[in-house]
Design a protein around this motif. Structure first.
Motif, PDB file in Angstrom:
ATOM      1  N   MET A 172     -10.259  43.201  21.860  1.00  0.00           N
ATOM      2  CA  MET A 172      -9.521  44.462  21.936  1.00  0.00           C
ATOM      3  C   MET A 172     -10.412  45.651  21.539  1.00  0.00           C
ATOM      4  SD  MET A 172      -6.565  43.856  23.152  1.00  0.00           S
ATOM      5  CE  MET A 172      -7.487  42.712  24.173  1.00  0.00           C
ATOM      6  N   GLY A 173     -11.205  45.453  20.482  1.00  0.00           N
ATOM      7  CA  GLY A 173     -12.108  46.533  20.072  1.00  0.00           C
ATOM      8  C   GLY A 173     -13.096  46.915  21.166  1.00  0.00           C
ATOM      9  N   SER A 266      -2.776  52.784  23.317  1.00  0.00           N
ATOM     10  CA  SER A 266      -3.138  51.687  22.419  1.00  0.00           C
ATOM     11  C   SER A 266      -2.992  52.103  20.955  1.00  0.00           C
ATOM     12  CB  SER A 266      -4.582  51.253  22.697  1.00  0.00           C
ATOM     13  OG  SER A 266      -4.714  50.791  24.011  1.00  0.00           O
ATOM     14  N   ILE A 267      -3.433  53.310  20.608  1.00  0.00           N
ATOM     15  CA  ILE A 267      -3.376  53.782  19.234  1.00  0.00           C
ATOM     16  C   ILE A 267      -1.914  53.908  18.783  1.00  0.00           C
ATOM     17  CG2 ILE A 267      -3.856  55.738  17.704  1.00  0.00           C
ATOM     18  CD1 ILE A 267      -6.268  53.963  18.319  1.00  0.00           C
ATOM     19  N   ILE A 291       2.131  40.717  16.954  1.00  0.00           N
ATOM     20  CA  ILE A 291       0.754  41.207  17.130  1.00  0.00           C
ATOM     21  C   ILE A 291       0.117  40.614  18.377  1.00  0.00           C
ATOM     22  CG2 ILE A 291      -1.543  41.149  16.120  1.00  0.00           C
ATOM     23  CD1 ILE A 291      -0.245  41.471  13.387  1.00  0.00           C
ATOM     24  N   LEU A 292       0.415  39.368  18.661  1.00  0.00           N
ATOM     25  CA  LEU A 292      -0.120  38.759  19.881  1.00  0.00           C
ATOM     26  C   LEU A 292       0.433  39.464  21.119  1.00  0.00           C
ATOM     27  CD1 LEU A 292       0.004  34.959  18.983  1.00  0.00           C
ATOM     28  CD2 LEU A 292      -2.010  36.427  19.157  1.00  0.00           C
ATOM     29  N   PHE A 293       1.770  39.797  21.095  1.00  0.00           N
ATOM     30  CA  PHE A 293       2.336  40.555  22.212  1.00  0.00           C
ATOM     31  C   PHE A 293       1.619  41.899  22.375  1.00  0.00           C
ATOM     32  CE2 PHE A 293       6.763  38.382  21.772  1.00  0.00           C
ATOM     33  CZ  PHE A 293       6.289  37.292  22.505  1.00  0.00           C
ATOM     34  N   LEU A 298      -2.125  45.512  25.153  1.00  0.00           N
ATOM     35  CA  LEU A 298      -3.302  46.387  25.129  1.00  0.00           C
ATOM     36  C   LEU A 298      -4.358  45.923  26.132  1.00  0.00           C
ATOM     37  CD1 LEU A 298      -3.731  46.971  21.276  1.00  0.00           C
ATOM     38  CD2 LEU A 298      -2.647  48.462  22.962  1.00  0.00           C
ATOM     39  N   ALA A 299      -4.536  44.607  26.244  1.00  0.00           N
ATOM     40  CA  ALA A 299      -5.518  44.084  27.202  1.00  0.00           C
ATOM     41  C   ALA A 299      -5.136  44.449  28.624  1.00  0.00           C
ATOM     42  CB  ALA A 299      -5.633  42.572  27.051  1.00  0.00           C
TER      43      ALA A 299
END
Length: 992
Positions: A172-173, A266-267, A291-293, A298-299
């Protein structure tokens, strides 16, 4: 102080300063990103849901190069300062190593695929997602999770879960922060940068639209991700409400807007989820699932925005390139310095560029739609060729006329030449739509070609005339050559029949050179007159002899015979060498030109071959003069043959049978294959080569080059000359006879070919020229003997000048040294011994002196009785002439002393030496001698005659020259005959 300040200010601009700035910037960004990530709730205390430092590190290395990897270590250090925690070495080492290897691997892999940080290409986005976001992140999560396991912070059962969460955070980063940094750190790539000519009508409206888009994006995202939703509402895909705005940004606002949109969403999503808001919390059963969702969302958002923006950028770039190409080619067509037009299938003009308008004189509206035939193509050209038929064939078969040249016509009626390059235009079904024609004006070239053609025609005429002249010259040379060959084969010349031989020679001369009279004259024994041995009158076709010419009556002519190689008198009646014959001989007989060549026998002029032309004045060419010399040599050969006949009568009688066979034999004739085998040979060839039969020769000589020729390369040389010239004439070689002996042959060879020009075999003739070669060798030997004899009489330079026919040789030498020596009491000695003993005694003494002269590089002049004269400094001047003479004088005294001891008899000599100018030269016409004249010579002679026995008397001139190197004894003043009183000296030795 100022110097240090300047160095400090320039440091950031240096290479090291720039590097440190880059490392510091990346490190600070790395630490700040890490601090933000730590503040956000994650699945694991060791793995954040989004890890910005992974993306920041990868972007830093892509922008500044792999060399800035220390920024990762420095960033970790900064992060620890702002977020103190328990420091475990294994964790610190593993985390840094993994982060560095992850970033370096990603940058290296992307560089292999020629990655561009602009992300303007779809393949660059795919490579970034694949290598930067998916593959490289496996390195850091593997090493980092394993480091935590080694540190004992987690057990092995939790390793894979920790590794997975770590990998998702790094991915993600990378997907969120790396594109953001790359896009905003590079120069702005916009429609304006691509130079797409699109103008924004209203800048304010454009900015307002972007502002509305950004407010909507933030508002919708905040509403979706910050609100706490009930479960019945959360089950709807509310998280995708901002998606249309992201797509709008990618399609209309460019890459930066698309990346910014995905970053903003995303932020806000991360921030909202970390505070318990948004649809993911309501949907998930626990925080980990939420968090996985979030990470999945985000991906999708990030990848979709990047791919869509890259696709739009590629399409925009392609559209721009297409427009640019269209504009460029339109400008090229309109502004090209070539005729460009387009025809439809019927030959009507559908396009006519500006150059074509100017060239043909038509405006576009005047020519479009009209048929090219009758407008720019005339029905026929000036030469009458049917251009209408050619044009019809072009339209029917354009592929056959992709390039051609023809005559065209302008509107003004002027005829011009154009070189056309045609391109058929067809549809997908292959049907002809038209023809694209590009033409170049070649009128000037055609005019030049026509002028060149006329010039070539004139040149061909001149070449033909010159060729005819050369052919005539060649025919004349061939005629002369054939005549000489016939003379060489003539039996009279070889048998010694001088009368018959001279008749053959004079007839050959008259008929070959087409002169009226040819004659051979010989000197009598006193050389006071010449007698005619044979005179052939071509007009009367008869021979006569007996006329005599006295040297006293014709002195100029006789002198020219002695001094010149040939007398080529263009106007014999006026030429100073022959005009003495004008009144008595030339005018009465109508003789206008003469070519007289001396006959040489034994190196002396024995007579003359005279060729007399009647009619117009005649210029004698070099070839004709050479032919006359050859005829004179034939006379020489005939006379030598007669002498040989007289001297060898007994031998000729003994060889009469062999001579008869030899004289009646014809030349050898042969045929050989191209690879060097005999096909046939006549009896004469068998005799020349020493074979008894044709079968023996053919069976023995299977490889001519190796078995026949002494030099194996001669056969190859014959073949080469035949290929270059078509034939070989008078080719001389040494060959082996059957018995192994070596003879000289002269061969003439040519090719025999069939009607198609194919080589069948070689054919030619062979003549044994061994006797001639031996005679030539003997002649060269006699010439060498004559040269050596001449050098014994005269110095080398003087002899060379005499050979160049210099009648008078006289040179002045400003400084030489002359020595006279006389044997004391020689008259008394000569009365006591016999003449033979006297001559032998003088020969021994003077031979010793000769060797001394040669040793010291001096020139012996002469001996007169018992006197010996030698000089230094001529004919080749030398600066040490006086020293050389002085040394020879001392050596002569020693030689006389030695001679006295050997002979047991007292001998002594007087020597006189003087230096000064002299005149040296050769006089007379017989018994040449190189002599000296002048006061210097006379004074040297007086020094000898007024000297004392056993002494070397010299003048004051010698003393002045040699006083520093030799010992002298002053004699004082003495009375010298013809000179008066002179101071003289005795040379007694060399100074040590």
């Amino acid at each position: 102080m100022n110097l240090n300040l300047n160095q400090f200010l320039r440091f950031p601009q240096s290479r090291i300063g720039r590097y440190l700035v880059q490392v510091t910037v990346v490190a600070v960004a790395y630490a700040v990103g890490g601090r933000l990530a730590i503040s956000i709730q994650g699945v694991s205390p060791f793995a954040a849901s989004v890890w910005p430092p992974a993306g920041i590190a990868q972007a830093g290395l892509l922008l500044f190069g792999s060399k800035v990897w220390p920024a990762i270590v420095l960033g970790t250090f900064f992060l620890n300062l702002v977020n103190p925690s328990e420091q475990i070495f294994a964790l610190w080492l593993g985390g840094n190593a993994g982060a560095i290897l992850q970033a370096v691997f990603a940058v290296t892999a992307l560089s292999w695929f020629r990655f561009r940080p602009s992300l303007a290409r779809l393949k660059d986005v795919v490579n970034l997602i694949l290598f930067g976001g998916l593959i490289s992140t496996q390195i850091s999560c593997t090493i980092g999770a394993f480091s935590i396991y080694l540190a004992g912070r987690v057990d092995w059962a939790e390793y894979w879960s920790l590794r997975w969460n770590w990998c998702l955070g790094d991915t993600m980063g990378v997907l969120i922060f790396t594109p953001l940094i790359l896009i905003f750190m590079r120069p702005k790539v916009t429609v304006q940068r691509l130079k797409i000519p699109t103008e924004i009508p209203n800048q304010k409206k454009y900015l307002m639209a972007r502002g509305v888009w950004l407010i909507l994006l933030i508002g919708v995202s905040w509403l979706v991700f910050e609100s706490k939703h009930e479960a019945y509402i959360a089950r709807y895909p509310l998280e995708y409400l901002p998606f249309p705005l992201i797509i709008w940004a990618a399609l209309e606002l460019g890459q930066r807007a698309a990346v910014l949109a995905s970053f903003v969403v995303s932020i806000i999503a991360i921030f909202g989820s970390s505070h318990g808001g948004g649809p993911f919390i309501a949907k998930a059963e626990n925080i980990n699932q939420a968090i996985l969702f979030l990470q999945a969302f985000l991906a999708v958002v990030t990848i979709t925005s990047l791919l869509l923006a890259a696709t739009v950028a590629e399409r925009t770039s392609a559209e721009y390139s297409l427009r640019e190409s269209e504009i460029k080619y339109r400008e090229l067509v309109e502004n090209a310095n070539s005729i460009i037009l387009k025809l439809d299938g019927d030959g009507h003009i559908t396009f006519f560029n500006e150059f074509a308008e100017n060239f043909f004189g038509y405006k576009e509206e005047q020519i479009l739609g009209k048929n090219a035939l009758g407008t720019i193509i005339p029905p026929t050209d000036i030469e009458g060729n049917n251009l209408e038929l050619v044009y019809s064939q072009i339209l029917q078969n354009p592929d056959r006329f992709t390039s051609y040249e023809n005559e065209n016509i302008r509107r003004s009626g002027d005829r011009v030449w154009v070189s056309w390059a045609n391109k058929p235009l067809v549809d997908s079904a292959g049907k002809l739509l038209g023809i694209l024609c590009i033409g170049t004006d070649i009128t000037d070239r055609r005019k030049a070609e026509i002028a060149l053609q006329k010039l070539n025609e004139k040149l061909e005429i001149r070449v033909e005339e010159r060729t005819n002249a050369l052919k005539q010259s060649e025919l004349q040379l061939q005629k002369q050559k054939s005549a000489l060959i016939d003379l060489a084969k003539n039996k009279a010349l070889n048998q010694g029949d001088l009368t018959k031989a001279l008749q053959e020679i004079t007839q050959t001369a008259s008929r070959t050179l087409e002169v009226a009279r040819s004659s051979v004259w010989l000197y009598d024994r006193t050389k006071s007159k010449i007698e005619c041995l044979d005179l052939f009158d071509r007009t009367l076709n008869q021979h006569s002899h007996g006329l005599e010419l006295a040297a006293a009556d014709y002195p100029a002519y006789f002198q020219a015979l002695r001094e010149e190689r040939a007398i080529a008198a263009f106007d014999a009646q006026k030429d100073f060498r022959t005009r003495e014959f004008a009144e008595s001989y030339l005018i009465p007989l109508g003789i206008t030109s003469m070519l007289d060549t001396p006959i040489q026998i034994g190196g002396e002029t024995a007579g003359v071959l005279c060729l007399e032309h009647v009619g117009r004045l005649r210029y004698w060419t070099i070839e004709e003069q050479s032919f006359a010399v050859s005829l004179a040599d034939s006379v020489t050969f005939a006379m030598e043959a007669r002498e040989r006949q007289r001297a060898e009568e007994a031998l000729r009688q003994a060889e009469e049978k062999y001579r008869s066979i030899f004289e009646n034999a014809i030349v050898g004739i042969f045929q050989t294959t191209p690879d060097g085998q005999y096909l046939s040979a006549n009896p004469a060839l068998l005799r020349i080569y020493g074979y008894s039969s044709r079968e023996e020769l053919v069976g023995t000589l299977t490889d001519i080059s190796q078995q026949l020729y002494v030099d194996p390369h001669r056969r190859a040389e014959v073949v080469r000359l035949i290929e270059e010239q078509g034939k070989v004439s008078d080719f001389e070689s040494q060959v082996y006879r059957r018995d192994g002996s070596i003879i000289w042959i002269s061969e003439n060879t040519y090719t025999v070919r069939d009607s198609y020009g194919n080589l069948l075999y070689y054919e030619g003739t062979v003549q044994d020229i061994t006797t001639r070669k031996q005679a030539e060798a003997a002649l060269r030997l006699e010439q060498e003997k004559s040269d050596r004899l001449l050098l014994n009489v005269l110095p080398q330079p003087i002899a060379d000048r005499l050979k160049q026919d210099q009648s008078i040789i006289a040179d002045t030498f400003a400084e030489v040294t002359v020595l006279f020596a006389d044997i004391v009491g020689f008259t008394q000695i000569s009365s006591q011994i016999s003449p033979q003993e006297l001559v032998s005694l003088l020969n021994d003494i003077f031979s010793t002196f000769d060797r001394l002269a040669e040793k010291h590089g001096l020139e012996k002049i002469k001996t007169i009785g018992d006197a010996y004269m030698v000089v230094g400094g001529l004919p080749m001047p030398r600066s040490d002439h006086a020293e050389a003479i002085a040394q020879m004088a001392i050596d002569m005294q020693q030689a006389i002393t030695d001679f006295s001891n050997i002979q047991n008899q007292d001998f002594s000599i007087r020597i006189g030496i003087n230096s000064g100018p002299v005149v040296a030269g050769v006089i007379g016409i017989k018994k040449f001698i190189y002599d000296l004249w002048g006061d210097t010579v006379n004074t040297a002679s007086r020094m000898e005659s007024h000297g004392k026995p056993g002494c070397i008397q010299v003048t004051s001139a010698i003393y002045d020259i040699l006083q520093d190197k030799y010992v002298f004894e002053s004699r004082g003043a003495i009375e010298v005959k013809g000179k008066g009183e002179m101071n003289t000296y005795f040379l007694t030795g060399i100074k040590l």
